[in-house]
Design an enzyme around this catalytic site. Structure first.
Site, short mmCIF file in Angstrom:
data_model
loop_
_atom_site.label_atom_id
_atom_site.label_comp_id
_atom_site.label_asym_id
_atom_site.label_seq_id
_atom_site.Cartn_x
_atom_site.Cartn_y
_atom_site.Cartn_z
N ASP A 103 0.86 -1.18 0.00
CA ASP A 103 0.00 0.00 0.00
C ASP A 103 0.89 1.23 0.00
O ASP A 103 2.11 1.10 0.09
CB ASP A 103 -0.94 -0.02 1.22
CG ASP A 103 -2.33 0.45 0.82
OD1 ASP A 103 -2.41 1.51 0.16
OD2 ASP A 103 -3.30 -0.24 1.12
N TRP A 146 -20.95 0.99 -5.67
CA TRP A 146 -21.41 1.15 -4.28
C TRP A 146 -20.75 0.14 -3.34
O TRP A 146 -21.44 -0.67 -2.68
CB TRP A 146 -22.93 1.02 -4.23
CG TRP A 146 -23.69 2.04 -5.03
CD1 TRP A 146 -23.22 2.84 -6.02
CD2 TRP A 146 -25.09 2.36 -4.89
NE1 TRP A 146 -24.23 3.64 -6.51
CE2 TRP A 146 -25.38 3.38 -5.83
CE3 TRP A 146 -26.10 1.90 -4.07
CZ2 TRP A 146 -26.65 3.91 -5.97
CZ3 TRP A 146 -27.38 2.44 -4.21
CH2 TRP A 146 -27.65 3.44 -5.15
N TYR A 204 -13.30 12.00 -10.80
CA TYR A 204 -13.04 10.61 -10.38
C TYR A 204 -13.42 9.65 -11.51
O TYR A 204 -12.61 8.81 -11.92
CB TYR A 204 -13.82 10.29 -9.10
CG TYR A 204 -13.87 8.83 -8.76
CD1 TYR A 204 -12.74 8.15 -8.31
CD2 TYR A 204 -15.06 8.09 -8.89
CE1 TYR A 204 -12.79 6.80 -7.99
CE2 TYR A 204 -15.12 6.74 -8.56
CZ TYR A 204 -13.98 6.10 -8.12
OH TYR A 204 -14.03 4.77 -7.81
N1 NAP Z 1 -15.73 2.47 -2.98
C1 NAP Z 1 -16.66 2.39 -3.93
O1 NAP Z 1 -17.85 2.68 -3.71
C2 NAP Z 1 -16.29 1.92 -5.32
C3 NAP Z 1 -17.29 1.86 -6.30
C4 NAP Z 1 -16.95 1.43 -7.57
C5 NAP Z 1 -15.65 1.07 -7.86
N2 NAP Z 1 -14.70 1.15 -6.90
C6 NAP Z 1 -13.31 0.78 -7.26
O2 NAP Z 1 -12.96 -0.38 -6.53
C7 NAP Z 1 -11.55 -0.35 -6.24
C8 NAP Z 1 -11.33 -0.55 -4.76
O3 NAP Z 1 -12.05 0.46 -4.07
P1 NAP Z 1 -12.08 0.54 -2.47
O4 NAP Z 1 -13.45 0.95 -2.08
O5 NAP Z 1 -11.49 -0.71 -1.90
O6 NAP Z 1 -11.10 1.76 -2.24
P2 NAP Z 1 -10.46 2.30 -0.89
O7 NAP Z 1 -11.02 1.59 0.29
O8 NAP Z 1 -10.49 3.78 -0.95
O9 NAP Z 1 -8.94 1.81 -1.03
C9 NAP Z 1 -8.09 2.36 -1.99
C10 NAP Z 1 -6.68 1.98 -1.64
O10 NAP Z 1 -5.81 2.68 -2.53
C11 NAP Z 1 -4.72 3.19 -1.76
N3 NAP Z 1 -4.08 4.34 -2.36
C12 NAP Z 1 -4.54 5.60 -2.46
N4 NAP Z 1 -3.59 6.39 -3.02
C13 NAP Z 1 -2.53 5.59 -3.27
C14 NAP Z 1 -1.24 5.80 -3.84
N5 NAP Z 1 -0.82 7.01 -4.23
N6 NAP Z 1 -0.42 4.75 -3.96
C15 NAP Z 1 -0.78 3.53 -3.54
N7 NAP Z 1 -1.98 3.27 -2.98
C16 NAP Z 1 -2.84 4.29 -2.86
C17 NAP Z 1 -5.36 3.57 -0.43
O11 NAP Z 1 -4.35 3.70 0.53
P3 NAP Z 1 -4.56 4.74 1.74
O12 NAP Z 1 -5.66 4.14 2.56
O13 NAP Z 1 -3.24 4.75 2.41
O14 NAP Z 1 -4.94 6.04 1.11
C18 NAP Z 1 -6.26 2.37 -0.21
O15 NAP Z 1 -5.58 1.30 0.38
C19 NAP Z 1 -11.04 0.99 -6.78
O16 NAP Z 1 -10.52 0.79 -8.06
C20 NAP Z 1 -12.29 1.84 -6.89
O17 NAP Z 1 -12.17 2.83 -7.88
C21 NAP Z 1 -14.99 1.56 -5.63
#
Ligand code: NAP
Length: 299
Positions: free
Chosen positions: A30, A149, A124
């Site tokens: 990470d 979501w 985004y």
């Molecule tokens: N959340 C939603 O509702 C949603 C919906 C549709 C699609 N998605 C997609 O699903 C995937 C996973 O989403 P999620 O909800 O698990 O996201 P999340 O909980 O926000 O986790 C994102 C991860 O990316 C890391 N990150 C951020 N900036 C970074 C950097 N510069 N270098 C390396 N790591 C970095 C974060 O680390 P830190 O915690 O240290 O910042 C975190 O561990 C993503 O591709 C997202 O776009 C999410």
């Protein structure tokens, strides 16, 4: 199989650490150990691990903040997937990446298909869409799992916000004119592991690279989701000030945010189910499971 997992502490990354473990060695990183905003940091980690499969669950996911930090969002969401793809192509590795319903504008009246045109409404969605394209154009074998979501036991999400507010207040307004499928991080991790397992024995031609919509089945609004969360809390004897019936349904226009959201976030998942022979359970199943874990500590 050797996996490089990026975003190990995110909602999906956290679940992937569990789900991928039985399939092989998982090297999970990470920020800042691997900073997706720094191309050499990405290359260095890929070099060091030399993976067969790179699973990228890292992203810039702060939808509203992205409106004022477009450069950082672009570096992480648009540029990094292209670099990951190029490195994977060089080594013959496969990439699994996650995308979002926010690549669509939500004006379609039926669920979106993978072949529908993208038209993101905010930074985004735009940066994520460009990252999908960069990975697809890299020439690496890939799956882009486009979902919606996301919530789970680990990390900050809508479900946890509703439970927190539900304990503090007796009134809450929630948007009722955006529709989609709440999808648990555990579901995404589990189906990812199932797909990876199939890579071992199936003809890759039967599982072509590309975008696949992957969400829980069924649909609701944020208002419907909030009510279901609270009902689940009440059923588990959680002390709440807010009763599910007291959640007021409001239109998006009454809850303005910096980034515009699509009204229709529904994704047609039949291509994914058909290609991988998997079933996606109704969203209420994932919700029950997460509430069991959060409230009653049931494994
Ligand atoms: N959340 C939603 O509702 C949603 C919906 C549709 C699609 N998605 C997609 O699903 C995937 C996973 O989403 P999620 O909800 O698990 O996201 P999340 O909980 O926000 O986790 C994102 C991860 O990316 C890391 N990150 C951020 N900036 C970074 C950097 N510069 N270098 C390396 N790591 C970095 C974060 O680390 P830190 O915690 O240290 O910042 C975190 O561990 C993503 O591709 C997202 O776009 C999410």
């Amino acid at each position: 199989m050797k996996f490089l997992l990026l975003g190990r502490n995110g909602q999906v990354g956290f679940q992937l650490r569990r789900a991928l473990a039985p399939l092989g060695e998982v090297a999970a990183f990470d920020y800042p150990a691997c900073d997706l905003a720094v191309p050499d940091s990405i290359r260095g980690v890929i070099d060091a691990v030399s993976p067969d499969v790179i699973v990228n669950a890292a992203a810039y996911t702060a939808v509203d903040t992205a409106e004022t930090s477009p450069q950082l969002a672009r570096a992480i969401n648009s540029v990094a997937p292209g670099i990951i793809g190029a490195e994977a192509k060089k080594r013959g590795a496969r990439v699994i990446h996650y995308s979002t319903d926010y690549v669509y504008d939500g004006t379609k009246t039926t669920p979106y298909l993978e072949t529908d045109e993208t038209h993101p409404l905010g930074v985004y969605g735009l940066t994520k869409r460009d990252g999908d394209v960069a990975l697809m154009e890299s020439g690496a074998e890939h799956f882009v799992f486009r979902t919606s979501w996301v919530y789970g036991v680990h990390g900050a999400n809508f479900l946890k916000t509703v439970l927190r507010l539900g304990a503090q207040r007796d009134k809450l307004n929630v948007v009722a004119d955006q529709f989609g499928a709440p999808t648990s991080a555990a579901l995404l991790a589990d189906v990812t592991a199932q797909v990876v397992g199939q890579l071992r024995w199936r003809n890759p031609k039967e599982m072509p690279s590309g975008v696949y919509h992957v969400t829980a089945s069924g649909e609701t609004s944020w208002h419907g989701f909030a009510q279901a969360i609270l009902r689940g809390g009440v059923a588990r004897r959680l002390t709440l000030k807010l009763q599910p019936e007291a959640v007021r349904a409001i239109p998006t226009s009454e809850y303005p945010l910096p980034a515009q959201r699509p009204g229709n976030s529904r994704l047609d998942t039949s291509l994914f189910c058909r290609t991988f022979g998997l079933t996606l359970q109704p969203w209420q199943h994932g919700l029950d499971h997460v509430l069991d874990q959060l409230i009653t500590n049931t494994p």
